[in-house]
Motif scaffolding. Structure first.
Motif, PDB file in Angstrom:
ATOM      1  N   LYS A  31       0.831  -1.205   0.000  1.00 11.54           N
ATOM      2  CA  LYS A  31       0.000   0.000   0.000  1.00 11.54           C
ATOM      3  C   LYS A  31       0.866   1.257   0.000  1.00 11.54           C
ATOM      4  CE  LYS A  31      -4.068  -2.050   2.178  1.00 11.54           C
ATOM      5  NZ  LYS A  31      -4.899  -2.137   3.400  1.00 11.54           N
ATOM      6  N   ASN A  32       1.968   1.221   0.737  1.00 10.63           N
ATOM      7  CA  ASN A  32       2.875   2.373   0.771  1.00 10.63           C
ATOM      8  C   ASN A  32       3.538   2.625  -0.578  1.00 10.63           C
ATOM      9  OD1 ASN A  32       2.339   2.867   3.462  1.00 10.63           O
ATOM     10  ND2 ASN A  32       4.114   1.731   4.212  1.00 10.63           N
ATOM     11  N   ASN A  33       3.545   1.592  -1.420  1.00 12.07           N
ATOM     12  CA  ASN A  33       4.105   1.738  -2.758  1.00 12.07           C
ATOM     13  C   ASN A  33       3.013   1.912  -3.820  1.00 12.07           C
ATOM     14  OD1 ASN A  33       7.288   1.192  -3.041  1.00 12.07           O
ATOM     15  ND2 ASN A  33       6.491   0.072  -1.267  1.00 12.07           N
ATOM     16  N   GLY A  34       1.805   2.245  -3.365  1.00 12.72           N
ATOM     17  CA  GLY A  34       0.729   2.584  -4.277  1.00 12.72           C
ATOM     18  C   GLY A  34       0.051   1.421  -4.957  1.00 12.72           C
ATOM     19  N   LEU A  35       0.227   0.203  -4.440  1.00  5.12           N
ATOM     20  CA  LEU A  35      -0.390  -0.968  -5.055  1.00  5.12           C
ATOM     21  C   LEU A  35      -1.770  -1.220  -4.456  1.00  5.12           C
ATOM     22  CD1 LEU A  35       2.726  -3.316  -5.203  1.00  5.12           C
ATOM     23  CD2 LEU A  35       1.786  -1.885  -7.008  1.00  5.12           C
ATOM     24  N   GLY A  36      -2.694  -1.666  -5.298  1.00  4.21           N
ATOM     25  CA  GLY A  36      -4.104  -1.781  -4.905  1.00  4.21           C
ATOM     26  C   GLY A  36      -4.441  -3.066  -4.198  1.00  4.21           C
ATOM     27  N   VAL A  37      -3.923  -3.251  -2.999  1.00  2.44           N
ATOM     28  CA  VAL A  37      -4.217  -4.454  -2.212  1.00  2.44           C
ATOM     29  C   VAL A  37      -5.715  -4.526  -1.933  1.00  2.44           C
ATOM     30  CG1 VAL A  37      -3.760  -5.686  -0.065  1.00  2.44           C
ATOM     31  CG2 VAL A  37      -1.947  -4.324  -1.131  1.00  2.44           C
ATOM     32  N   GLY A  38      -6.316  -5.669  -2.267  1.00  2.00           N
ATOM     33  CA  GLY A  38      -7.747  -5.850  -2.032  1.00  2.00           C
ATOM     34  C   GLY A  38      -8.627  -5.263  -3.118  1.00  2.00           C
ATOM     35  N   ARG A  39      -8.039  -4.463  -3.984  1.00  2.00           N
ATOM     36  CA  ARG A  39      -8.794  -3.860  -5.091  1.00  2.00           C
ATOM     37  C   ARG A  39      -8.346  -4.442  -6.425  1.00  2.00           C
ATOM     38  NH1 ARG A  39      -6.932   1.041  -4.817  1.00  2.00           N
ATOM     39  NH2 ARG A  39      -5.550   0.875  -6.640  1.00  2.00           N
ATOM     40  N   ASP A  40      -7.076  -4.303  -6.738  1.00  3.58           N
ATOM     41  CA  ASP A  40      -6.548  -4.826  -7.995  1.00  3.58           C
ATOM     42  C   ASP A  40      -6.140  -6.292  -7.879  1.00  3.58           C
ATOM     43  OD1 ASP A  40      -6.854  -2.290  -9.120  1.00  3.58           O
ATOM     44  OD2 ASP A  40      -4.872  -1.656  -8.428  1.00  3.58           O
ATOM     45  N   PHE A  41      -5.836  -6.722  -6.686  1.00  2.02           N
ATOM     46  CA  PHE A  41      -5.450  -8.114  -6.440  1.00  2.02           C
ATOM     47  C   PHE A  41      -5.749  -8.461  -4.989  1.00  2.02           C
ATOM     48  CE2 PHE A  41      -1.871  -5.370  -5.606  1.00  2.02           C
ATOM     49  CZ  PHE A  41      -1.377  -5.822  -4.396  1.00  2.02           C
ATOM     50  N   LYS A  42      -5.791  -9.751  -4.694  1.00  9.39           N
ATOM     51  CA  LYS A  42      -6.104 -10.222  -3.352  1.00  9.39           C
ATOM     52  C   LYS A  42      -4.918 -10.946  -2.734  1.00  9.39           C
ATOM     53  CE  LYS A  42     -11.083 -10.774  -4.112  1.00  9.39           C
ATOM     54  NZ  LYS A  42     -12.230 -11.719  -4.098  1.00  9.39           N
ATOM     55  N   LEU A  43      -4.742 -10.761  -1.428  1.00  3.16           N
ATOM     56  CA  LEU A  43      -3.758 -11.510  -0.659  1.00  3.16           C
ATOM     57  C   LEU A  43      -4.474 -12.618   0.109  1.00  3.16           C
ATOM     58  CD1 LEU A  43      -1.605  -8.630   0.917  1.00  3.16           C
ATOM     59  CD2 LEU A  43      -1.101  -9.959  -1.149  1.00  3.16           C
ATOM     60  N   PHE A  44      -3.900 -13.822   0.078  1.00  6.69           N
ATOM     61  CA  PHE A  44      -4.476 -14.957   0.782  1.00  6.69           C
ATOM     62  C   PHE A  44      -3.453 -15.534   1.753  1.00  6.69           C
ATOM     63  CE2 PHE A  44      -6.713 -14.768  -3.258  1.00  6.69           C
ATOM     64  CZ  PHE A  44      -8.048 -14.891  -2.874  1.00  6.69           C
ATOM     65  N   ASP A  45      -3.891 -15.844   2.967  1.00  9.28           N
ATOM     66  CA  ASP A  45      -3.046 -16.565   3.907  1.00  9.28           C
ATOM     67  C   ASP A  45      -3.030 -18.041   3.525  1.00  9.28           C
ATOM     68  OD1 ASP A  45      -2.702 -14.228   5.509  1.00  9.28           O
ATOM     69  OD2 ASP A  45      -4.658 -14.599   6.412  1.00  9.28           O
ATOM     70  N   THR A  46      -1.994 -18.744   3.953  1.00 12.95           N
ATOM     71  CA  THR A  46      -1.954 -20.199   3.801  1.00 12.95           C
ATOM     72  C   THR A  46      -1.672 -20.834   5.152  1.00 12.95           C
ATOM     73  OG1 THR A  46       0.410 -20.157   3.225  1.00 12.95           O
ATOM     74  CG2 THR A  46      -1.188 -20.089   1.406  1.00 12.95           C
ATOM     75  N   ASP A  47      -1.901 -22.135   5.236  1.00 10.98           N
ATOM     76  CA  ASP A  47      -1.779 -22.828   6.504  1.00 10.98           C
ATOM     77  C   ASP A  47      -1.316 -24.261   6.245  1.00 10.98           C
ATOM     78  OD1 ASP A  47      -2.937 -24.323   9.054  1.00 10.98           O
ATOM     79  OD2 ASP A  47      -2.940 -22.187   9.501  1.00 10.98           O
ATOM     80  N   VAL A  48      -0.673 -24.859   7.231  1.00  8.77           N
ATOM     81  CA  VAL A  48      -0.244 -26.252   7.088  1.00  8.77           C
ATOM     82  C   VAL A  48      -1.430 -27.205   7.194  1.00  8.77           C
ATOM     83  CG1 VAL A  48       1.140 -28.102   8.101  1.00  8.77           C
ATOM     84  CG2 VAL A  48       2.097 -25.816   7.901  1.00  8.77           C
ATOM     85  N   GLU A  49      -2.396 -26.888   8.044  1.00  6.51           N
ATOM     86  CA  GLU A  49      -3.492 -27.811   8.346  1.00  6.51           C
ATOM     87  C   GLU A  49      -4.776 -27.541   7.575  1.00  6.51           C
ATOM     88  OE1 GLU A  49      -3.103 -30.379  10.234  1.00  6.51           O
ATOM     89  OE2 GLU A  49      -1.120 -29.907  11.050  1.00  6.51           O
ATOM     90  N   LYS A  50      -4.912 -26.365   6.980  1.00  7.01           N
ATOM     91  CA  LYS A  50      -6.168 -25.991   6.337  1.00  7.01           C
ATOM     92  C   LYS A  50      -5.925 -25.528   4.906  1.00  7.01           C
ATOM     93  CE  LYS A  50     -10.185 -22.937   6.868  1.00  7.01           C
ATOM     94  NZ  LYS A  50     -10.779 -21.841   7.679  1.00  7.01           N
ATOM     95  N   PRO A  51      -6.552 -26.177   3.915  1.00  4.92           N
ATOM     96  CA  PRO A  51      -6.335 -25.768   2.524  1.00  4.92           C
ATOM     97  C   PRO A  51      -7.070 -24.489   2.172  1.00  4.92           C
ATOM     98  CG  PRO A  51      -7.962 -27.504   2.601  1.00  4.92           C
ATOM     99  CD  PRO A  51      -7.462 -27.327   4.019  1.00  4.92           C
ATOM    100  N   SER A  52      -6.576 -23.822   1.168  1.00  2.98           N
ATOM    101  CA  SER A  52      -7.302 -22.670   0.638  1.00  2.98           C
ATOM    102  C   SER A  52      -8.471 -23.184  -0.196  1.00  2.98           C
ATOM    103  CB  SER A  52      -6.381 -21.812  -0.231  1.00  2.98           C
ATOM    104  OG  SER A  52      -6.087 -22.472  -1.456  1.00  2.98           O
TER     105      SER A  52
END
Length: 267
Positions: free
Chosen positions: A241-262
């Protein structure tokens, strides 16, 4: 109307195990098998898929959190297994025997064609025999997996630039690592060019390679000792966001986990 999309689910990602499911109309594959066979079976079923339908397994390197169940899955399900020659030699004793006709050498820095799926390998710097990761191409879309490297060079950037989706390493928070109870030598190994990417280094690399096509980013291979899910996400989102990128608007970030699939996402 037929579905000609590239679909992805990160079944497991972290220092405790790694496995990713990728699907096209003609192929169902997994990359790495770093958990028990039973766990991978359960993770697949939780996204509505069955390992008996998987035709190929692509291995990145011989470390247990990536190769633990390679032999088990090959023997039980008869899937083809692909790895470079150095990785085959390094993991052979660990994975046991299975039919030779299921073993294939995938040369580093090369592209193999599998019907409607093109798979491009690229070498990374890691403390393994010869770690390589993959860029998966289908119907004009691409999905790149990059973990287990301490650096991203210009050659790699050229191969993986402007992918539609990334599974990208954010392994550790530097303060947590340096203030933790790991030995000094282990801390230095993790931070070295053949170790892992930190939250900050991973974000910097992502910002260099992502482009207009990039819509999905999975934050991957998180250390359970030297990172947290919330800290990794906060670091990545804030820097972008500090570099002007559209987090959540132009692209999505997803967490990952060892025990739970996306969820099974369409790129």
């Amino acid at each position: 109307m037929s579905d000609d999309s590239l679909k992805v689910s990160v079944l497991s990602s972290g220092s405790g195990g790694n496995c990713t499911y990728i699907e096209t109309p003609q192929h169902k594959i997994i990359q790495d098998a770093g958990l028990s066979g039973i766990k991978i079976e359960r993770l697949m079923k939780s996204i509505g898929k069955d390992l008996k339908d998987v035709d190929s397994l692509f291995v990145t390197h011989e470390h247990t959190d990536h190769a633990k169940a390679v032999g088990i899955l090959a023997r039980k399900y008869g899937m083809n297994v692909y790895a470079n020659d150095a990785t085959w030699k390094a993991m052979q004793r660990k994975i046991g025997k299975f039919p030779t006709e299921q073993k294939f050498v995938f040369a580093p820095d090369s592209t193999e064609l599998f019907g409607d799926l093109d798979v491009e390998s690229f070498s990374v710097e890691h403390d393994a025999a010869h770690a390589q990761f993959y860029n998966y191409h289908h119907n004009g879309k691409s999905f790149v997996i990059v973990t287990d490297t301490g650096s991203i060079n210009d050659q790699i950037e050229g191969i993986i630039r402007n992918a539609d989706g990334y599974l990208f390493e954010c392994n550790y928070d530097t303060d947590m690592l340096m203030n933790g109870d790991y030995s000094y030598s282990t801390k230095m190994r993790i931070q070295s060019p053949t170790g892992h990417l930190s939250n900050v280094a991973g974000t910097e690399a992502l910002m260099d390679i992502m482009g207009p096509a990039t819509k999905q980013i999975f934050l991957a291979h998180r250390s359970h000792h030297n990172n947290t899910k919330s800290l990794a996400r906060l670091t990545v989102a804030s820097m972008m966001k500090n570099n002007g990128l559209g987090v959540g608007r132009d692209f999505k970030l997803f967490d990952t986990d060892v025990e739970k699939p996306s969820d099974l996402l369409t790129l």
